[in-house]
Design a protein around this motif. Structure first.
Motif, short mmCIF file in Angstrom:
data_model
loop_
_atom_site.label_atom_id
_atom_site.label_comp_id
_atom_site.label_asym_id
_atom_site.label_seq_id
_atom_site.Cartn_x
_atom_site.Cartn_y
_atom_site.Cartn_z
N ASP A 1 -13.45 17.20 11.27
CA ASP A 1 -14.85 16.75 11.25
C ASP A 1 -14.97 15.23 11.16
OD1 ASP A 1 -15.81 19.31 11.49
OD2 ASP A 1 -16.09 19.62 9.34
N GLY A 2 -14.07 14.53 11.85
CA GLY A 2 -14.15 13.07 11.91
C GLY A 2 -13.62 12.37 10.68
N LYS A 3 -12.99 13.10 9.76
CA LYS A 3 -12.45 12.49 8.54
C LYS A 3 -10.97 12.80 8.41
CE LYS A 3 -16.89 12.83 6.09
NZ LYS A 3 -17.59 13.37 4.89
N HIS A 4 -10.29 12.04 7.54
CA HIS A 4 -8.87 12.23 7.31
C HIS A 4 -8.64 12.88 5.94
CE1 HIS A 4 -8.92 8.99 10.37
NE2 HIS A 4 -7.81 9.59 10.81
N TYR A 5 -7.66 13.80 5.90
CA TYR A 5 -7.35 14.51 4.66
C TYR A 5 -5.84 14.63 4.50
CZ TYR A 5 -12.24 16.05 5.06
OH TYR A 5 -13.60 16.09 5.19
N LEU A 6 -5.42 14.78 3.24
CA LEU A 6 -4.07 15.22 2.95
C LEU A 6 -4.16 16.32 1.90
CD1 LEU A 6 -3.49 13.97 -0.05
CD2 LEU A 6 -2.73 11.96 1.21
N ALA B 1 -0.77 23.39 9.13
CA ALA B 1 -0.67 24.82 8.81
C ALA B 1 -1.57 25.17 7.64
CB ALA B 1 0.78 25.19 8.52
N LEU B 2 -1.61 24.28 6.63
CA LEU B 2 -2.49 24.50 5.49
C LEU B 2 -3.96 24.40 5.90
CD1 LEU B 2 -0.61 22.48 2.72
CD2 LEU B 2 -0.77 24.97 2.94
N LEU B 3 -4.26 23.45 6.80
CA LEU B 3 -5.64 23.33 7.27
C LEU B 3 -6.06 24.59 8.01
CD1 LEU B 3 -8.19 21.57 7.66
CD2 LEU B 3 -7.15 20.70 9.77
N GLY B 4 -5.18 25.13 8.86
CA GLY B 4 -5.49 26.35 9.57
C GLY B 4 -5.73 27.51 8.63
N LYS B 5 -4.89 27.64 7.60
CA LYS B 5 -5.06 28.69 6.61
C LYS B 5 -6.39 28.54 5.88
CE LYS B 5 -3.91 32.04 3.74
NZ LYS B 5 -3.91 33.46 4.15
N MET C 1 -6.98 20.18 -0.73
CA MET C 1 -7.24 19.18 0.31
C MET C 1 -8.06 18.04 -0.27
SD MET C 1 -8.74 19.69 4.19
CE MET C 1 -10.43 20.04 3.71
N ALA C 2 -7.67 16.79 0.00
CA ALA C 2 -8.37 15.61 -0.50
C ALA C 2 -8.62 14.63 0.64
CB ALA C 2 -7.54 14.93 -1.58
N GLU C 3 -9.82 14.10 0.67
CA GLU C 3 -10.17 13.12 1.70
C GLU C 3 -9.52 11.78 1.39
OE1 GLU C 3 -14.06 10.92 3.76
OE2 GLU C 3 -14.35 12.61 2.37
N VAL C 4 -9.02 11.09 2.43
CA VAL C 4 -8.38 9.78 2.26
C VAL C 4 -8.86 8.82 3.35
CG1 VAL C 4 -6.31 10.65 1.11
CG2 VAL C 4 -6.39 10.55 3.62
N THR C 5 -8.64 7.54 3.11
CA THR C 5 -8.90 6.50 4.11
C THR C 5 -7.57 5.91 4.53
OG1 THR C 5 -11.00 5.98 3.03
CG2 THR C 5 -10.15 4.36 4.60
N LEU D 1 0.84 -1.20 0.00
CA LEU D 1 0.00 0.00 0.00
C LEU D 1 0.88 1.24 0.00
CD1 LEU D 1 -2.64 -0.96 2.73
CD2 LEU D 1 -3.03 -0.89 0.27
N PRO D 2 0.33 2.38 -0.51
CA PRO D 2 1.06 3.64 -0.39
C PRO D 2 1.09 4.10 1.07
CG PRO D 2 -1.10 4.00 -1.35
CD PRO D 2 -0.92 2.52 -1.28
N VAL D 3 2.25 4.58 1.52
CA VAL D 3 2.45 4.96 2.91
C VAL D 3 2.98 6.39 2.96
CG1 VAL D 3 3.74 4.48 5.02
CG2 VAL D 3 2.83 2.60 3.66
N VAL D 4 2.46 7.20 3.91
CA VAL D 4 2.92 8.58 4.10
C VAL D 4 3.22 8.80 5.57
CG1 VAL D 4 1.57 9.43 2.14
CG2 VAL D 4 0.56 9.43 4.43
N PRO D 5 4.02 9.82 5.91
CA PRO D 5 4.25 10.14 7.32
C PRO D 5 2.95 10.58 8.00
CG PRO D 5 5.87 11.21 5.90
CD PRO D 5 4.82 10.66 5.00
N GLU D 6 2.87 10.35 9.30
CA GLU D 6 1.68 10.77 10.04
C GLU D 6 1.44 12.27 9.92
OE1 GLU D 6 0.62 8.97 13.94
OE2 GLU D 6 2.62 8.06 13.81
N ALA D 7 2.54 13.05 9.78
CA ALA D 7 2.41 14.51 9.67
C ALA D 7 1.72 14.94 8.39
CB ALA D 7 3.80 15.15 9.75
N ALA D 8 1.61 14.04 7.41
CA ALA D 8 0.96 14.38 6.14
C ALA D 8 -0.56 14.31 6.23
CB ALA D 8 1.45 13.45 5.04
N ILE D 9 -1.07 13.70 7.27
CA ILE D 9 -2.52 13.49 7.40
C ILE D 9 -3.08 14.43 8.46
CG2 ILE D 9 -4.33 11.81 7.89
CD1 ILE D 9 -2.78 11.24 5.34
N VAL D 10 -4.17 15.10 8.13
CA VAL D 10 -4.89 15.95 9.09
C VAL D 10 -6.27 15.36 9.32
CG1 VAL D 10 -3.62 18.04 8.49
CG2 VAL D 10 -5.73 17.50 7.27
N ARG D 11 -6.81 15.61 10.51
CA ARG D 11 -8.15 15.12 10.86
C ARG D 11 -9.06 16.31 11.06
NH1 ARG D 11 -10.18 10.25 12.67
NH2 ARG D 11 -12.05 10.37 13.98
#
Length: 378
Positions: free
Chosen positions: A317-322, A367-371, A333-337, A305-315
């Motif tokens: 409203d109960g969902k995960h995004y990168l 930082a991008l999510l905050g912006k 911003m894109a929703e991921v599982t 599977l594709p793997v990314v650092p934990e810092a790449a994923i933001v949470r």
């Protein structure tokens, strides 16, 4: 004339209100659904934003499931008495340990006396008929007796053998050894013995009560062969196979874990869209009791599977995004599982996008999510 002018003014006001409402209705959802954000070079540097590609790695997924401690049919014994009768005495209490062959109750009934009496009488008559049969055999060999008399003696002897054998088996069912039964040993009480080593689960009778052959008096559990019966949902069913490793724990003692192994997977999905998975415990598990609620983790086979650092994923409203990097300074911003984190990395479990060919933000995603949230508020 004044009335006409007044009506025209009211119509214009209503039209103006409708136009304003329409503009708000069309612009608000677009603003609320905004997924794009732009930063200057200085802001990117200050936020520590770096980009790159996801790496493909062998990921061992861990399923978290629930279930209960169960026992196989051969380890749960329901005890009844084949001829019925009155319970004269018992010392059993739920939770008490019993050994195989231990007397667990005394039963009393006149039918026991009658059965022992019938057997001894039948046995005595069998001895007499055997002697008569042997005598008729000798007379037939010397031509001193008719064939009919010999056949009657043989038939009576064989019929009595059948009767004695039948009564003997009935005595064995009651736990009475016919080989040592004598007139002096005839008794109105019969001992009930435990067929296995185990613990008393339930006591369903009281002293003095008459029980029928179909009534269950006691239930005894052999805890040595208990297993974990886990419920796995349909979406995870095809990730399982026999031999996979399982960790089990009870909510009352979450610090204590038990090792187990999948031995059987149910071949049907029930009404809750789950399948039952049976797991054999390994090592010491004496403090687990049948019926206990348990939680478990199952290690499935590895999957690339594709793997990314934990810092790449933001949470949010109960969902995960990168965030994917577009042209310079623009991000979407894109929703991921995602799967379970391991060694500071998260697998992306939905494979409809090839993340190894898409530039993504590996650090500074919050930082991008905050912006993005500030832009929406503006």
């Amino acid at each position: 004339m004044k009335a006409i002018i007044y009506i025209l003014c009211m119509l214009m006001a209503v039209a103006g209100c409708k136009q304003t409402d329409t503009q708000e209705a069309t612009t608000m959802p677009e603003k609320a659904g905004n997924t794009r954000v732009s930063l200057s070079e200085e802001s990117i540097k200050n936020a520590g934003i770096t980009t790159g590609l996801a790496s493909m790695e062998n990921v061992i997924q861990v399923l978290r499931v629930n279930g209960e401690v169960d026992v196989p049919p051969q380890s749960l014994v329901s005890i009844s008495f084949p001829l019925g009768g009155y319970l004269k005495s018992t010392d059993l209490l739920p939770g008490m340990h019993v050994n195989k062959g231990q007397v667990i109750a005394l039963m009393e009934d006149q039918s026991y006396v009658q059965l022992q009496q019938d057997y001894l009488q039948a046995l005595s008559k069998l001895t007499m008929l055997k002697l008569d049969y042997e005598r008729q055999t000798t007379l037939r060999d010397d031509d001193a007796s008719s064939k009919k008399t010999f056949e009657m003696a043989r038939t009576d002897y064989e019929m009595q053998q059948i009767l004695v054998k039948g009564l003997s088996e009935k005595l064995k069912i009651l736990g009475i050894d016919p080989k040592i039964l004598t007139v002096e040993k005839i008794s109105r009480t019969v001992s009930m013995r435990s067929p296995i080593d185990g613990f008393v689960k339930t006591v369903m009778v009281n002293i003095g009560k008459y029980v029928n052959p179909s009534d269950v008096l006691f239930e005894i559990v052999d805890p040595r062969d208990i297993h974990a019966a886990l419920t796995v949902f349909e979406k995870d069913y095809y990730k399982l196979k026999s031999g996979q490793r399982v960790k089990v724990w009870n909510a009352g003692r979450p610090e204590k874990t038990y090792d187990a192994e999948i031995i059987l997977i149910s071949r049907n999905i029930d009404s809750t869209f789950g399948a039952t998975v049976h797991c054999h415990f390994e090592g010491e598990h004496r403090d687990l009791l049948p019926g206990m609620y348990i939680t478990a983790t199952i290690e499935t086979d590895g999957q690339i599977l594709p793997v990314v650092p934990e810092a790449a994923i933001v949470r949010h409203d109960g969902k995960h995004y990168l965030f994917t990097a577009q042209d310079k300074g623009n991000y979407t911003m894109a929703e991921v599982t995602v799967g379970d984190a391991k060694d500071g990395k998260l697998p992306l479990t939905a494979n409809y996008i090839d993340w190894t060919k898409q530039e993504i933000v590996l650090s500074g995603a919050y930082a991008l999510l905050g912006k993005l949230m500030n832009v929406e508020e503006e």
